[in-house]
Design a protein around this motif. Structure first.
Motif, mmCIF file in Angstrom:
data_model
loop_
_atom_site.group_PDB
_atom_site.id
_atom_site.type_symbol
_atom_site.label_atom_id
_atom_site.label_comp_id
_atom_site.label_asym_id
_atom_site.label_seq_id
_atom_site.Cartn_x
_atom_site.Cartn_y
_atom_site.Cartn_z
ATOM 1 N N VAL A 73 0.849 -1.205 0.000
ATOM 2 C CA VAL A 73 0.000 0.000 0.000
ATOM 3 C C VAL A 73 0.881 1.250 0.000
ATOM 4 O O VAL A 73 2.063 1.196 0.321
ATOM 5 C CB VAL A 73 -0.941 0.063 1.225
ATOM 6 N N ASN A 74 0.263 2.350 -0.363
ATOM 7 C CA ASN A 74 0.952 3.635 -0.369
ATOM 8 C C ASN A 74 1.158 4.091 1.083
ATOM 9 O O ASN A 74 0.204 4.191 1.841
ATOM 10 C CB ASN A 74 0.057 4.627 -1.129
ATOM 11 N N PRO A 75 2.401 4.350 1.488
ATOM 12 C CA PRO A 75 2.629 4.705 2.893
ATOM 13 C C PRO A 75 2.315 6.164 3.233
ATOM 14 O O PRO A 75 2.269 6.514 4.406
ATOM 15 C CB PRO A 75 4.117 4.444 3.080
ATOM 16 N N ILE A 76 2.096 6.992 2.211
ATOM 17 C CA ILE A 76 1.964 8.426 2.502
ATOM 18 C C ILE A 76 0.745 8.751 3.383
ATOM 19 O O ILE A 76 0.879 9.500 4.355
ATOM 20 C CB ILE A 76 1.977 9.259 1.204
ATOM 21 N N ALA A 78 -0.596 7.137 5.742
ATOM 22 C CA ALA A 78 -0.249 6.838 7.133
ATOM 23 C C ALA A 78 0.668 7.911 7.694
ATOM 24 O O ALA A 78 0.504 8.354 8.843
ATOM 25 C CB ALA A 78 0.407 5.471 7.224
ATOM 26 N N GLY A 79 1.606 8.357 6.856
ATOM 27 C CA GLY A 79 2.508 9.439 7.272
ATOM 28 C C GLY A 79 1.735 10.712 7.578
ATOM 29 O O GLY A 79 1.999 11.399 8.559
ATOM 30 N N LEU A 80 0.731 10.993 6.708
ATOM 31 C CA LEU A 80 -0.075 12.195 6.924
ATOM 32 C C LEU A 80 -0.845 12.094 8.232
ATOM 33 O O LEU A 80 -0.960 13.074 8.982
ATOM 34 C CB LEU A 80 -1.048 12.409 5.767
ATOM 35 N N VAL A 81 -1.378 10.880 8.508
ATOM 36 C CA VAL A 81 -2.125 10.694 9.760
ATOM 37 C C VAL A 81 -1.220 10.997 10.954
ATOM 38 O O VAL A 81 -1.605 11.729 11.875
ATOM 39 C CB VAL A 81 -2.690 9.268 9.864
ATOM 40 N N LEU A 82 0.013 10.466 10.906
ATOM 41 C CA LEU A 82 0.934 10.698 12.027
ATOM 42 C C LEU A 82 1.202 12.188 12.212
ATOM 43 O O LEU A 82 1.159 12.709 13.329
ATOM 44 C CB LEU A 82 2.251 9.963 11.785
ATOM 45 N N THR A 83 1.478 12.887 11.084
ATOM 46 C CA THR A 83 1.741 14.324 11.171
ATOM 47 C C THR A 83 0.535 15.044 11.750
ATOM 48 O O THR A 83 0.657 15.916 12.623
ATOM 49 C CB THR A 83 2.032 14.895 9.772
ATOM 50 N N GLY A 84 -0.657 14.640 11.252
ATOM 51 C CA GLY A 84 -1.886 15.268 11.730
ATOM 52 C C GLY A 84 -2.079 15.062 13.209
ATOM 53 O O GLY A 84 -2.481 15.985 13.927
ATOM 54 N N ILE A 85 -1.757 13.839 13.697
ATOM 55 C CA ILE A 85 -1.928 13.565 15.126
ATOM 56 C C ILE A 85 -1.033 14.478 15.948
ATOM 57 O O ILE A 85 -1.469 15.066 16.941
ATOM 58 C CB ILE A 85 -1.624 12.073 15.428
ATOM 59 N N VAL A 86 0.216 14.654 15.481
ATOM 60 C CA VAL A 86 1.134 15.535 16.208
ATOM 61 C C VAL A 86 0.550 16.940 16.303
ATOM 62 O O VAL A 86 0.530 17.565 17.368
ATOM 63 C CB VAL A 86 2.502 15.569 15.498
ATOM 64 N N VAL A 87 0.043 17.422 15.152
ATOM 65 C CA VAL A 87 -0.525 18.770 15.142
ATOM 66 C C VAL A 87 -1.703 18.857 16.102
ATOM 67 O O VAL A 87 -1.791 19.772 16.919
ATOM 68 C CB VAL A 87 -0.962 19.151 13.708
#
Lengths: 124, 501
Positions: A73-76, A78-87
C-alpha cells in the motif's frame, strides 16, 4: 446507495467531521468544544486511513523480497495521519491550558458566561 | 557534485534560520537578548530575501528547491519566484519595523520571565509565514497553517490579562474551524488527485475537469479549502474573532497579526488558485464569484462596524476586515489585473495597518490605558511622532494621493474595467467604502490633533528612538509605495505570469 456501501468509511468520517465541526462551533462548554475539535480531527484521520488501506496488501517494508508495487500500500496517507496527530495533540494541549487559565480566573467553563463576565469586567 | 546555486538555497535557509533562532531563544533567559537575536534574524532574512528578489526578477525566473533527496512526485519542495521573494522581503521589513518600534510595548506589557517565550513565538510565526509563502506542497502548507495559528494565539495571550485569554479562546476556536476545513479539503483532494505537490496536482485536476469524473468532489474540495482560508484570513462573515483578539493583545502583536499573518493565508490562497486549481477551473467552478461577493460585502460591512465602534483598537480591527474585503474583491475579479491590484493591496495594507496599531498603542499607553477615541484628545500634540504616523496611516487607508492606499484603489478601479459584469459593482462599492473609510478615520485623526479643553499639564512623554525610527520608516515606505509604485506592480505582474505557467 451503492456508492455509500463501497465508501462506507469515508461517508462515516465525513459525518463525524460534521459532528465535530458543529460541536466546536456551537458548544458552549469549553471542554466539550475541544472534544469536538478532536472528533473533527479524528474523522479526518479515519478518512485518510481508510483511503490508504487496500484489502490484501501489506505495509511497504521489503521482507520476503517482493519488489512488485501492487503487493504494497501507499505509505503516505499513514505518514499524513501521524503528522496530523502531532498537530492536533499540540493544538489540544494548548487549548486545554488556555481553558484551565480561564477557569481559574472566571470559575466557569461556559463560554457565554465567560464572555459576559469579561464584558462586565471591562465596563468598570 | 554539480555547482551549487546559493541563491536557490535562500528560501530554505530563511525558514530554517527562523526556526533555529526559535530554538536558540529557548535557551535564553533574558528578554533583551531574545529581542536582539530576533531582530538580527529578521535583518538577515530580509537582506537574503532582497537579494533573492533582485536575482529572480532580473532573470525573470521561478525555481523549485528539492527538500531532502526525493525527486518531484514524491519529495517535498519549496518554490520561489518574484512574488514569493517580494512578499518575503516585505514581511521581513514590516516585521522588523513593527518589532523594533513596538519593543517597548513587549517589555512593558509582558511579564519579564515570559519575554523570551514571546520571542520564541515571534520566531516560529515568522518561520511559518515564510514557509506558507514558499511552500510547494499542500500538506506542508497545512502544518505551517497550524503552527501559525498556535503562534498567533500565544502572541495574543502574551499580555496575560483575562480579556486577552477570552480573545485568544475566540480566535483559537474560529481558526481551528478554518484549519479543520482546510485539512479535510487537503485529504479529499489527495484522494482524488493522488499527489501533494502543486504542479502534479494541477495536472490531475485539469484531467478531472476534462473527463468530468469526480467533478462534484472537486467542487466540494475547492469550497472547503477556500472557506478554510477565508475563515483564517477573516473574510467578512468570519471576522468575529478579530476585534476581541486585537483589542486585548499587545499592540506589537496586533500589528503583526493584522498586517502579516492574515496576509500569509491569502498568499497561500493565491498560490493555490494559480498553481493548483488554475484560473480556468476556478472560473468554471464559480469560486471566484463567491469570493468576489463576500469581498464586496466585507468592504462595506467592515467599515459600517468600524463606524459604530468607540474604541480605537477595535475600530482598527474592523477596518482590517474591510481591507481584507478589498483584497478578496481583487482576487474575485478573476483576472490577472485584479490579482495585481490585490497583491499590491496586500503590501499597502501590511505597511499601513502595522503603523496604525503601533501609534494607537502609544496613544492608549499615554492616556493611561483608556481606549475610547474621545480619551485620545490631544494625544498627537503630546506625542507628535505617533500623531503624524497615525495621520499618514489613516490618510493612506482612506486613499489620499501620494500614499500607498491610493494606488491600490486606482488599480482596483482600473482592473474592474477588464472583468465583464463586475465593473459597476466594483466601482460603486469602492466609492461607498472609501467614503465610509473617511467617515470613521477622519474623526479619530481630528480627535488626536484637538487640544484638550482643560489642559492638565502632563509631563511630555519621552519618545524612544526605536519607536521614532520605525514610525518614520513606515511613513517613508508608505510614500515610496504611493509614488514609485511602478517597479513593484511590474514585479507583481511578471510574477503572476510566471505562476500561471
Amino acid at each position: 446507495m451503492n456508492h455509500l456501501g463501497t465508501n462506507f468509511y469515508e461517508a462515516v468520517s465525513v459525518i463525524l467531521f460534521g459532528i465535530g465541526f458543529m460541536n466546536l462551533l456551537l458548544q458552549n462548554n469549553l471542554i466539550k468544544k475541544f472534544i469536538g475539535l478532536n472528533i473533527m480531527d479524528t474523522a479526518v484521520y479515519l478518512f485518510l486511513a481508510a483511503q490508504g488501506y487496500i484489502f490484501g496488501r501489506v505495509a511497504p517494508i521489503l521482507t520476503d523480497g517482493v519488489i512488485d508495487a501492487s503487493y504494497y500500500v501507499n505509505p503516505i496517507p499513514a505518514g499524513l495521519v501521524l503528522t496530523g496527530i502531532v498537530v492536533s495533540v499540540s493544538v489540544t494541549a494548548f487549548s486545554l491550558a488556555l481553558v484551565q487559565r480561564l477557569y481559574k480566573h472566571y470559575g466557569s467553563l461556559n463560554m457565554d458566561e465567560i464572555m459576559q463576565l469579561s464584558r462586565e469586567e471591562e465596563g468598570e | 557534485m554539480e555547482h551549487i546555486n546559493w541563491i536557490h538555497n535562500i528560501p530554505f535557509f530563511s525558514i530554517f534560520l527562523a526556526m533555529l533562532c526559535g530554538i536558540l531563544t529557548a535557551l535564553v533567559k533574558n528578554g533583551r537578548v531574545a529581542y536582539k537575536i530576533h531582530t538580527a534574524m529578521i535583518l538577515i532574512v530580509g537582506i537574503m530575501s532582497g537579494i533573492l528578489l533582485v536575482n529572480v526578477s532580473a532573470k525573470n525566473e521561478i525555481f523549485t528547491f528539492m527538500m531532502g533527496h526525493f525527486p518531484a512526485p514524491w519529495g517535498n519542495e519549496l518554490r520561489a519566484g518574484p512574488l514569493e521573494a517580494l512578499m518575503a522581503t516585505t514581511f521581513s521589513i514590516v516585521m522588523l519595523l513593527t518589532v523594533s518600534g513596538g519593543s517597548e510595548f513587549i517589555f512593558n506589557d509582558v511579564v519579564p520571565e515570559k519575554q523570551p517565550l514571546y520571542f520564541i513565538m515571534l520566531n516560529a510565526l515568522f518561520g511559518a509565514m515564510l514557509a506558507l509563502v514558499y511552500t510547494n506542497d499542500i500538506f506542508t502548507a497545512y502544518v505551517f497553517i497550524e503552527i501559525n495559528t498556535i503562534a498567533s494565539c500565544a502572541l495574543i495571550m502574551a499580555k496575560g490579562t483575562p480579556q486577552s485569554m477570552v480573545g485568544t479562546t475566540h480566535y483559537l476556536v474560529i481558526s481551528l474551524l478554518g484549519s479543520g476545513l482546510f485539512l479535510l479539503g487537503v485529504c479529499i483532494l489527495y484522494s482524488i488527485t493522488g499527489h501533494l505537490l502543486f504542479p502534479q496536482m494541477k495536472e490531475a485536476i485539469l484531467e478531472i475537469i476534462k473527463t468530468e469524473q469526480y467533478r462534484m468532489p472537486l467542487l466540494v474540495v475547492t469550497g472547503f479549502m477556500f472557506i478554510g482560508i477565508a475563515i483564517k484570513s477573516a473574510l467578512f462573515p468570519f471576522h468575529s474573532m478579530l476585534p476581541g483578539a486585537y483589542h486585548s493583545a499587545v499592540p506589537t502583536s496586533s500589528g503583526i497579526l493584522s498586517g502579516l499573518v492574515l496576509k500569509s493565508y491569502i498568499i497561500l490562497g493565491i498560490k493555490l488558485i494559480y498553481c493548483v486549481f488554475s484560473e480556468q477551473v476556478m472560473d468554471t467552478l464559480k469560486i471566484t464569484d463567491v469570493l468576489f461577493a463576500f469581498g464586496l460585502a466585507g468592504m462595506v460591512m467592515g467599515s459600517v462596524y468600524a463606524m459604530k465602534e468607540r474604541k480605537m483598537k477595535r475600530m482598527l480591527a474592523y477596518s482590517s476586515v474591510a481591507q481584507i474585503g478589498y483584497i478578496y474583491m481583487g482576487i474575485g475579479m478573476g483576472t490577472r489585473v485584479g490579482m495585481t491590484a490585490a497583491c499590491f493591496h496586500i503590501l499597502a495594507h501590511a505597511i499601513t495597518k502595522s503603523l496604525l496599531f503601533l501609534c494607537c498603542g502609544k496613544f492608549v499607553e499615554e492616556s493611561g490605558g483608556k481606549e475610547k477615541i474621545y480619551h485620545m484628545r490631544g494625544a498627537a500634540l503630546r506625542n507628535p511622532v505617533a500623531g503624524i504616523g497615525y495621520s499618514v496611516g489613516a490618510l493612506s487607508m482612506i486613499g489620499i494621493p501620494l500614499l500607498a492606499g491610493f494606488i491600490s484603489k486606482i488599480y482596483f478601479a482600473t482592473a474592474s474595467v477588464f472583468s465583464s459584469g463586475k465593473m459597476a459593482a466594483v466601482l460603486i462599492v469602492l466609492g461607498v467604502s472609501m467614503v465610509l473609510n473617511a467617515l470613521y478615520f477622519l474623526p479619530s485623526v481630528i480627535a488626536i490633533w484637538t487640544p484638550e479643553k482643560e489642559a492638565e499639564i502632563r509631563p511630555r512623554p519621552s519618545i524612544s528612538p526605536a519607536f521614532a525610527v520605525s514610525i518614520v520608516g513606515f511613513i517613508i515606505l508608505n510614500f515610496i509605495l504611493g509614488i514609485c509604485y511602478r517597479p513593484i506592480t511590474h514585479i507583481i505582474q511578471m510574477s503572476i505570469e510566471l505562476l500561471v505557467q
